[in-house]
Design an enzyme around this catalytic site. Structure first.
Site, PDB file in Angstrom:
ATOM      1  CE  LYS A 291     -38.997  10.811   9.523  1.00  0.00           C
ATOM      2  NZ  LYS A 291     -40.068   9.639   9.612  1.00  0.00           N
TER       3      LYS A 291
ATOM      4  CG  ASP B 252     -47.965   4.124   0.514  1.00  0.00           C
ATOM      5  OD1 ASP B 252     -47.127   3.749   1.179  1.00  0.00           O
ATOM      6  OD2 ASP B 252     -47.941   5.033   0.017  1.00  0.00           O
TER       7      ASP B 252
ATOM      8  CE1 TYR C   6     -34.611  -0.803   0.912  1.00  0.00           C
ATOM      9  CE2 TYR C   6     -33.979   1.109   1.992  1.00  0.00           C
ATOM     10  CZ  TYR C   6     -33.710  -0.110   1.901  1.00  0.00           C
ATOM     11  OH  TYR C   6     -32.400  -0.755   2.171  1.00  0.00           O
TER      12      TYR C   6
ATOM     13  CG  LEU D  70     -50.073   3.814  -3.841  1.00  0.00           C
ATOM     14  CD1 LEU D  70     -50.841   3.109  -4.837  1.00  0.00           C
ATOM     15  CD2 LEU D  70     -48.751   3.083  -3.381  1.00  0.00           C
TER      16      LEU D  70
ATOM     17  CG  PHE E 177     -42.530  14.227   2.107  1.00  0.00           C
ATOM     18  CD1 PHE E 177     -43.045  13.064   1.304  1.00  0.00           C
ATOM     19  CD2 PHE E 177     -43.339  15.227   2.444  1.00  0.00           C
ATOM     20  CE1 PHE E 177     -44.170  13.556   0.378  1.00  0.00           C
ATOM     21  CE2 PHE E 177     -44.663  15.330   1.680  1.00  0.00           C
ATOM     22  CZ  PHE E 177     -45.010  14.360   0.829  1.00  0.00           C
TER      23      PHE E 177
ATOM     24  CE1 TYR F 284     -36.756  12.359   7.238  1.00  0.00           C
ATOM     25  CE2 TYR F 284     -34.480  12.503   7.827  1.00  0.00           C
ATOM     26  CZ  TYR F 284     -35.412  11.917   7.497  1.00  0.00           C
ATOM     27  OH  TYR F 284     -35.522  10.588   7.874  1.00  0.00           O
TER      28      TYR F 284
ATOM     29  N   GLY G 219     -24.281  20.280   5.343  1.00  0.00           N
ATOM     30  CA  GLY G 219     -25.182  19.506   6.498  1.00  0.00           C
ATOM     31  C   GLY G 219     -25.024  18.117   6.684  1.00  0.00           C
TER      32      GLY G 219
END
Ligand code: UDP
Length: 323
Positions: free
Chosen positions: A145, A31, A11, A33, A76, A141, A278
């Site tokens: 990061k 990428d 995106y 995919l 992800f 997640y 969360g």
């Protein structure tokens, strides 16, 4: 500039690729995919299908293309899934991303721009959030990061690889040709639009007893082209560090539903449901640093315009990308 975009079929990656191409830059999209779409790769870009878990694949792509800058979107992104499968997140978002950092350092890339997130802050005490707020993620997640931000800091200190971590708040909206098509979809605005289209029976509001004026969670929705602009500015900048990207305005879940109803002219059932674990009550960015240091000038400060752009794209691609 020659720029390699890892995750350019997703995106934000596809919208940023389009933005950079429009401004005359030469782009190579790398990428796997897995979640991205071949159709989302701008035809003006070179395309290499590859996975960051394969060091030689990314290293060869960088060696062959010789980019000055690299943008890293290939990660992800589902908070809920990360609470069930933490290993999947640390493996891809940290270990595989390290192949990219290493390939950049070994091949003389000047700068890497990294898609980070407001989830690095966890449950912030001070809102609007500045970059000085403590980073205490509450899910794998956000932790993954933050870990990669730290990896990049060491690559900068030791190998001289410049980096900018861009901590996005809630990315939203679309360009005329590229938009949001996740499977499964977990984000509020596309889910509300699916309810408007009759593709889901209703929209569930996760929690109505938060300490906010209407009891629903408040988020800062930032247009994807304003994010794209920040990536180019970050590539042009020679310094290293992290910046928040948001509008500085908060919108509640209820108000987003009302905005979608008014933009689409469609009505649909709304269900009031339990809180989603969360979820912080309020996440709003203080983006002063991005404005003063990078010269970032976001163009979209109106939530109606942001939602309208997403709706226009959905009407052009009613079934999303075909592949
Ligand atoms: N949300 C909701 N219903 C949904 C999806 C999301 O009420 O079906 C809420 C969610 O609890 C959060 C906000 O909408 O308060 C934005 O969620 P999203 O997943 O889009 O982004 P996040 O802020 O979690 O990154």
């Amino acid at each position: 500039m020659k720029i390699l975009v890892a995750g350019g079929a997703g995106y934000i990656g596809s919208c940023t690729t389009e933005y950079l191409l429009e401004r005359g830059h030469e782009i190579c999209v790398f990428d796997a995919l897995l979640n991205g779409h071949r159709q989302a790769v701008d035809p003006r870009a070179k395309f290499v299908k590859g996975n960051l878990e394969d060091y030689s694949a990314i290293s060869n792509a960088i060696h062959d293309f010789q980019p000055e800058g690299v943008i890293h979107f290939a990660a992800f992104i589902e908070v809920g899934e990360s609470m069930k499968l933490p290993g999947k997140y640390f493996r891809n978002n940290v270990a595989n991303a390290m192949n990219l950092a290493e390939a950049c350092a070994q091949n003389g890339v000047r700068k890497i721009v990294f898609s980070s997130t407001a989830a690095t802050y966890g449950m912030p005490k001070n809102v609007p959030i500045k970059e000085t707020e403590p980073t205490i993620p509450i899910n794998p997640y956000g932790e993954s990061k933050l870990m990669f931000e730290k990896v990049l800091r060491w690559y900068h200190d030791i190998h001289g690889l410049q980096y900018t971590a861009l901590r996005y708040f809630n990315a939203a909206g679309a360009t005329p040709v590229h938009g949001e098509d996740h499977h499964p979809e977990t984000h509020l605005i596309p889910l509300v639009m699916q309810a408007a289209e009759g593709k889901r029976p209703k929209i569930s509001v996760f929690g109505t007893d938060y300490d906010t004026p209407d009891g629903t969670c408040i988020r800062d929705y930032i247009h994807v082209l304003d994010l794209a602009q920040a990536h180019l500015l970050a590539l042009e900048n020679q310094d290293s560090g992290a910046f928040n990207l948001g509008t500085g305005q908060g919108h509640s879940v209820k108000s987003i539903i009302d905005t979608v109803k008014s933009v689409t002219g469609l009505d649909f059932p709304v269900e009031y449901a339990e809180r989603r674990p969360g979820d912080p009550a309020r996440l709003i960015a203080d983006s002063t640093a991005a404005k003063t240091v990078l010269g970032w000038k976001p163009q979209y400060d109106d939530i109606n315009a942001i939602v309208e752009s997403a709706w226009k794209w959905r009407r052009l691609y009613p079934n999303g990308y075909e592949d």
